[in-house]
Write an enzyme that holds these catalytic residues in place. Structure first.
Site, PDB file in Angstrom:
ATOM      1  N   CYS A 212      36.492  42.852  38.089  1.00  0.00           N
ATOM      2  CA  CYS A 212      36.717  44.298  37.995  1.00  0.00           C
ATOM      3  C   CYS A 212      36.433  44.750  36.559  1.00  0.00           C
ATOM      4  O   CYS A 212      36.239  43.931  35.658  1.00  0.00           O
ATOM      5  CB  CYS A 212      38.150  44.642  38.399  1.00  0.00           C
ATOM      6  SG  CYS A 212      39.413  44.130  37.212  1.00  0.00           S
TER       7      CYS A 212
ATOM      8  N   HIS B  91      45.117  39.097  37.716  1.00  0.00           N
ATOM      9  CA  HIS B  91      43.870  38.590  38.282  1.00  0.00           C
ATOM     10  C   HIS B  91      43.585  37.155  37.825  1.00  0.00           C
ATOM     11  O   HIS B  91      44.046  36.717  36.772  1.00  0.00           O
ATOM     12  CB  HIS B  91      42.715  39.503  37.893  1.00  0.00           C
ATOM     13  CG  HIS B  91      42.781  40.831  38.580  1.00  0.00           C
ATOM     14  ND1 HIS B  91      41.780  41.762  38.478  1.00  0.00           N
ATOM     15  CD2 HIS B  91      43.724  41.394  39.384  1.00  0.00           C
ATOM     16  CE1 HIS B  91      42.098  42.839  39.186  1.00  0.00           C
ATOM     17  NE2 HIS B  91      43.277  42.638  39.736  1.00  0.00           N
TER      18      HIS B  91
ATOM     19  N   CYS C  29      38.901  43.242  33.998  1.00  0.00           N
ATOM     20  CA  CYS C  29      38.632  41.822  33.749  1.00  0.00           C
ATOM     21  C   CYS C  29      37.369  41.631  32.921  1.00  0.00           C
ATOM     22  O   CYS C  29      37.297  40.722  32.094  1.00  0.00           O
ATOM     23  CB  CYS C  29      38.537  41.054  35.066  1.00  0.00           C
ATOM     24  SG  CYS C  29      40.147  40.765  35.832  1.00  0.00           S
TER      25      CYS C  29
ATOM     26  N   GLU D 197      40.853  35.798  36.673  1.00  0.00           N
ATOM     27  CA  GLU D 197      40.152  35.727  35.392  1.00  0.00           C
ATOM     28  C   GLU D 197      41.127  35.901  34.237  1.00  0.00           C
ATOM     29  O   GLU D 197      41.048  35.207  33.222  1.00  0.00           O
ATOM     30  CB  GLU D 197      39.087  36.826  35.288  1.00  0.00           C
ATOM     31  CG  GLU D 197      38.088  36.849  36.422  1.00  0.00           C
ATOM     32  CD  GLU D 197      38.452  37.820  37.536  1.00  0.00           C
ATOM     33  OE1 GLU D 197      37.565  38.567  37.979  1.00  0.00           O
ATOM     34  OE2 GLU D 197      39.621  37.824  37.978  1.00  0.00           O
TER      35      GLU D 197
END
Length: 160
Positions: free
Chosen positions: A117, A79, A120, A81
């Site tokens: 999410c 991801h 994250c 992040e």
């Protein structure tokens, strides 16, 4: 000419970062900012040296009709992040703000439900980031104090 406010300036940069995404479903860009300086950037895509979905022309989660937010273990991507956090030192992230922007890969539309999410969120908490700003339209965003995630962590509440 009207000057762009700082929040949207950083979100605009996150939007530029997402242009490097290799996801066929959703493209995200993240930047970490501390003391008005960009610490790092990240976009969602396969780990370095691994084949990505755009090169392969297929998304496994999409092929299996996996709903958003489920079965991330089937996804090839790291991801945005996570990539931004990996690229920075902890000292640089303590007290920083993470800016996140997302677009639908097919339509290019801004994701109005942009948010990290659960995994994250844990990365963000451990990194020492204190605020997350998510773009929800060209000029609007949500701002989250990371302390709220810590206070309202459902996984911790289940243990008590």
């Amino acid at each position: 000419m009207e000057r762009r406010d700082k929040t949207n300036y950083y979100l605009d940069i996150a939007e530029t970062v997402l242009e490097r995404s290799t996801c066929l479903r959703r493209r995200y860009g993240a930047i970490i900012v501390k003391n008005d300086s960009i610490v790092s950037t990240g976009y969602n895509g396969a780990p370095r040296s691994c084949r990505n979905c755009t090169d392969m022309g297929t998304c496994r989660r999409e092929a299996l009709n996996v709903p958003r937010g489920q079965r991330y273990e089937l996804c090839r991507s790291v991801h945005a992040e996570q990539n931004a956090i990996i690229a920075a030192s902890r000292d640089e992230m303590l007290g920083a703000t993470l800016y996140l922007a997302g677009r639908d890969a097919k339509t290019g539309e801004v994701l109005s439900d942009c948010t990290p999410c659960a995994l994250c969120r844990r990365f963000i908490i451990n990194a020492g980031i204190v605020k997350v700003v998510c773009r929800i339209s060209r000029d609007d965003c949500t701002v989250t104090d990371v302390e709220e995630w810590i206070k309202n962590d459902e996984s911790l509440q289940l243990m008590g």
